[in-house]
Scaffold this motif. Sequence first.
Motif, PDB file in Angstrom:
ATOM      1  N   ALA A 108       7.437  16.143   4.959  1.00 18.26           N
ATOM      2  CA  ALA A 108       8.047  14.873   4.226  1.00 18.26           C
ATOM      3  C   ALA A 108       7.907  13.690   5.121  1.00 18.26           C
ATOM      4  N   PHE A 109       8.066  13.826   6.484  1.00 23.75           N
ATOM      5  CA  PHE A 109       7.802  12.788   7.169  1.00 23.75           C
ATOM      6  C   PHE A 109       6.320  12.157   7.038  1.00 23.75           C
ATOM      7  N   ALA A 110       5.415  13.052   7.017  1.00 22.54           N
ATOM      8  CA  ALA A 110       4.094  12.674   6.798  1.00 22.54           C
ATOM      9  C   ALA A 110       3.921  11.792   5.663  1.00 22.54           C
ATOM     10  N   LEU A 111       4.580  12.117   4.564  1.00 21.07           N
ATOM     11  CA  LEU A 111       4.675  11.547   3.306  1.00 21.07           C
ATOM     12  C   LEU A 111       5.222  10.168   3.575  1.00 21.07           C
ATOM     13  N   LEU A 112       6.274  10.119   4.047  1.00 21.94           N
ATOM     14  CA  LEU A 112       6.967   8.861   4.257  1.00 21.94           C
ATOM     15  C   LEU A 112       6.155   8.064   4.982  1.00 21.94           C
ATOM     16  N   ALA A 113       5.402   8.364   6.351  1.00 25.07           N
ATOM     17  CA  ALA A 113       4.382   7.488   7.040  1.00 25.07           C
ATOM     18  C   ALA A 113       3.346   7.115   6.067  1.00 25.07           C
ATOM     19  N   ALA A 114       2.907   8.092   5.210  1.00 21.88           N
ATOM     20  CA  ALA A 114       1.964   7.658   4.453  1.00 21.88           C
ATOM     21  C   ALA A 114       2.100   6.328   3.527  1.00 21.88           C
ATOM     22  N   LEU A 115       3.451   6.368   3.007  1.00 24.23           N
ATOM     23  CA  LEU A 115       3.872   5.304   2.232  1.00 24.23           C
ATOM     24  C   LEU A 115       3.921   3.818   2.755  1.00 24.23           C
ATOM     25  N   HIS A 116       4.012   3.987   4.182  1.00 19.72           N
ATOM     26  CA  HIS A 116       4.059   2.733   5.099  1.00 19.72           C
ATOM     27  C   HIS A 116       3.017   2.633   6.013  1.00 19.72           C
ATOM     28  N   SER A 117       1.714   3.197   5.603  1.00 19.54           N
ATOM     29  CA  SER A 117       0.519   2.874   6.191  1.00 19.54           C
ATOM     30  C   SER A 117      -0.159   1.460   5.827  1.00 19.54           C
ATOM     31  N   ALA A 118      -0.885   1.063   6.825  1.00 18.41           N
ATOM     32  CA  ALA A 118      -1.516  -0.370   6.267  1.00 18.41           C
ATOM     33  C   ALA A 118      -2.331  -0.370   5.365  1.00 18.41           C
ATOM     34  N   ALA A 119      -3.202   0.810   5.018  1.00 16.04           N
ATOM     35  CA  ALA A 119      -3.932   0.938   3.907  1.00 16.04           C
ATOM     36  C   ALA A 119      -3.070   1.169   2.767  1.00 16.04           C
ATOM     37  N   ALA A 120      -2.147   1.875   2.660  1.00 15.55           N
ATOM     38  CA  ALA A 120      -1.122   1.914   1.437  1.00 15.55           C
ATOM     39  C   ALA A 120      -0.691   0.785   0.932  1.00 15.55           C
ATOM     40  N   LEU A 121      -0.258  -0.074   2.117  1.00 16.85           N
ATOM     41  CA  LEU A 121       0.290  -1.575   1.693  1.00 16.85           C
ATOM     42  C   LEU A 121      -0.562  -2.411   1.097  1.00 16.85           C
ATOM     43  N   ARG A 122      -1.713  -2.393   1.724  1.00 15.53           N
ATOM     44  CA  ARG A 122      -2.855  -3.352   1.217  1.00 15.53           C
ATOM     45  C   ARG A 122      -3.165  -2.952  -0.172  1.00 15.53           C
ATOM     46  N   ALA A 123      -3.380  -1.583  -0.466  1.00 15.89           N
ATOM     47  CA  ALA A 123      -3.658  -1.343  -1.712  1.00 15.89           C
ATOM     48  C   ALA A 123      -2.733  -1.587  -2.648  1.00 15.89           C
ATOM     49  N   ARG A 124      -1.566  -1.593  -2.381  1.00 16.52           N
ATOM     50  CA  ARG A 124      -0.474  -2.188  -3.230  1.00 16.52           C
ATOM     51  C   ARG A 124      -0.650  -3.684  -3.348  1.00 16.52           C
ATOM     52  N   LEU A 125      -0.749  -4.331  -2.681  1.00 15.48           N
ATOM     53  CA  LEU A 125      -0.725  -5.718  -2.726  1.00 15.48           C
ATOM     54  C   LEU A 125      -2.182  -6.006  -3.538  1.00 15.48           C
ATOM     55  N   GLY A 126      -3.232  -5.482  -3.362  1.00 13.84           N
ATOM     56  CA  GLY A 126      -4.595  -6.106  -4.021  1.00 13.84           C
ATOM     57  C   GLY A 126      -4.795  -7.268  -3.621  1.00 13.84           C
ATOM     58  N   ASP A 127      -4.880  -8.232  -4.627  1.00 11.04           N
ATOM     59  CA  ASP A 127      -5.043  -9.681  -4.360  1.00 11.04           C
ATOM     60  C   ASP A 127      -3.864 -10.454  -4.175  1.00 11.04           C
ATOM     61  N   SER A 128      -2.824 -10.044  -4.396  1.00 11.14           N
ATOM     62  CA  SER A 128      -1.644 -10.810  -4.279  1.00 11.14           C
ATOM     63  C   SER A 128      -0.963 -10.786  -2.879  1.00 11.14           C
ATOM     64  N   ALA A 129       0.223 -11.121  -2.505  1.00  8.02           N
ATOM     65  CA  ALA A 129       0.948 -11.146  -1.368  1.00  8.02           C
ATOM     66  C   ALA A 129       2.196 -11.252  -1.348  1.00  8.02           C
ATOM     67  N   MET A 130       2.882 -10.594  -0.366  1.00  8.07           N
ATOM     68  CA  MET A 130       4.097 -10.331  -0.279  1.00  8.07           C
ATOM     69  C   MET A 130       4.699 -10.197   1.337  1.00  8.07           C
ATOM     70  N   ILE A 131       5.572 -10.215   1.719  1.00  8.36           N
ATOM     71  CA  ILE A 131       6.144 -10.028   2.992  1.00  8.36           C
ATOM     72  C   ILE A 131       6.403  -8.589   3.133  1.00  8.36           C
ATOM     73  N   THR A 132       5.658  -7.989   3.674  1.00  8.44           N
ATOM     74  CA  THR A 132       5.791  -6.491   4.073  1.00  8.44           C
ATOM     75  C   THR A 132       6.472  -6.233   5.322  1.00  8.44           C
ATOM     76  N   GLU A 133       6.685  -4.949   5.428  1.00  8.95           N
ATOM     77  CA  GLU A 133       7.174  -4.592   6.719  1.00  8.95           C
ATOM     78  C   GLU A 133       6.264  -4.585   7.961  1.00  8.95           C
ATOM     79  N   ARG A 134       5.062  -4.781   7.681  1.00  6.67           N
ATOM     80  CA  ARG A 134       4.077  -4.498   8.824  1.00  6.67           C
ATOM     81  C   ARG A 134       3.467  -5.671   9.042  1.00  6.67           C
ATOM     82  N   ASP A 135       3.688  -6.061  10.707  1.00 12.10           N
ATOM     83  CA  ASP A 135       2.773  -7.193  11.101  1.00 12.10           C
ATOM     84  C   ASP A 135       1.437  -7.439  10.709  1.00 12.10           C
ATOM     85  N   ASP A 136       0.807  -6.338  10.899  1.00  8.75           N
ATOM     86  CA  ASP A 136      -0.756  -6.446  10.658  1.00  8.75           C
ATOM     87  C   ASP A 136      -0.970  -6.418   9.407  1.00  8.75           C
TER      88      ASP A 136
END
Length: 466
Positions: free
Chosen positions: A363-391
């Motif tokens: 369950a924690f591995a799934l939680l971490a997967a939701l917050h990976s840099a790759a996952a967040l970039r995939a969600r944003l696509g060409d758009s932008a928003m303030i995510t939790e990750r500095d990178d």
Amino acid sequence: MGGVARRDVVRAAVLGAGSAALAACGSPLDPRGAGADGEVALTVATNAVSGGKNADEADWITRWVVPRFERRKRAEGTPVRVRFAPSGVDDEQYKTKLALDLKAHAGPDVMALDGIWVGEFAQARYIRPLREVAGERAVDWAGWAQIDPKVRSLARFEGKLYGIPAGTDARLLFFHRPLFRRAGLPADWQPRSWAEVLAAARRLKRLDGVTPLQINAGTAMGEATTMQGVLPLLTGAGGRISDGERWYGDTRELRAVLGFYRDVYGAGLGDPRLQQEAKGRDKSFERFATGRLGILAEGDYFWRDVIAPKTGTAPMKGRDDEVGYALFPARAPGAGLGGRDHVSLSGGAVHVLNPHTRHPRKAFALLAALHSAAALRARLGDSAMITERDDVNDAVLDRDPMLRFAADKALPVTTFRPGLAAYPAVSLALQEATAAVVAGRSPAAAAAAYRSALKEVLDGDDRIIG
């Protein structure tokens, strides 16, 4: 509203739901926690549904996060089957359903909470600190290095982390540049005090058919009143809403905030009717987009989702040129909390683990997967928003100068709402205080009434300061 309803929303909802509602919330966690082929079965839930509320989030989880996570775990020899549990309902309905599930030791393995629910759920013992559920792997997760301590506070209660923040935001002043030009105001406006905000609003009042300033007030606006109005102003006056488990009552800082509301609505610088209408906030958006509102206090959501040129609910084709943005000023330079000149307020969701999950490691591995840099970039696509990750922010925010401004200028001076069980009722009492001032009551009388309401919420004076 009675003291019990105000005092503990989660427990009151659970106690009042009855067995029929509990039965409707779903079965307890499968004792085997396994799929048909021996795979470990996990469920993730957010208040989102494809084709409806927060559809982009639902689609991202089901089409990107889940299949990649399942493929990775299969390649590691530890197959996992993940089910997404959509909701797409009113936030309070979603909150109550989760509370019922958790009380019954049921519900999803990974779930999204509003950040202000964390303390409430923790005090009700429906969730537990992340370290207690997932062990040291939760502490050692490499992603923490990319999440600023200030953003982490969204998921923190009484010094312990209960989950991973899912992005954040900031409160700013947006202004309509064509109206500012007509009123003889600068295109690069950055007020240094409340007096300068009011002075600009008085200039805008000279324009026919224009509402000078919208600062949310009253109970019809709900939490938007507290988030976009009361709390940034309170911080700008050098005040706080709480200190640990104690709450500030009738203080000079609160009276100053209510005095600002009097100056706005008593002088005709804002439209009091909007504060009483169920769709008043949406109407303020429409007025701004069509050049009939000069200054609007809002979160960066307004820029991203409301006036976005192609996808907004009140789109502005010329948004990037016509809309200015400025930091929320303190009451006077240096008068903000901690001696700040400018302030902001931030919120956001938090993903937490069900303390009754039978597979905490996965369950924690799934939680971490939701917050990976790759996952967040995939969600944003060409758009932008303030995510939790500095990178991720470093990679995407340059696409949008306003969001870069919010991240670089507003977040360093931001504060967060207290994640305490009493907060929703306290927030309602603050909304009622602003409504009273808009209706013509004096700031002193409204502040005294707020303190009386706070006494009811807290069952006495013991936890009230001022």
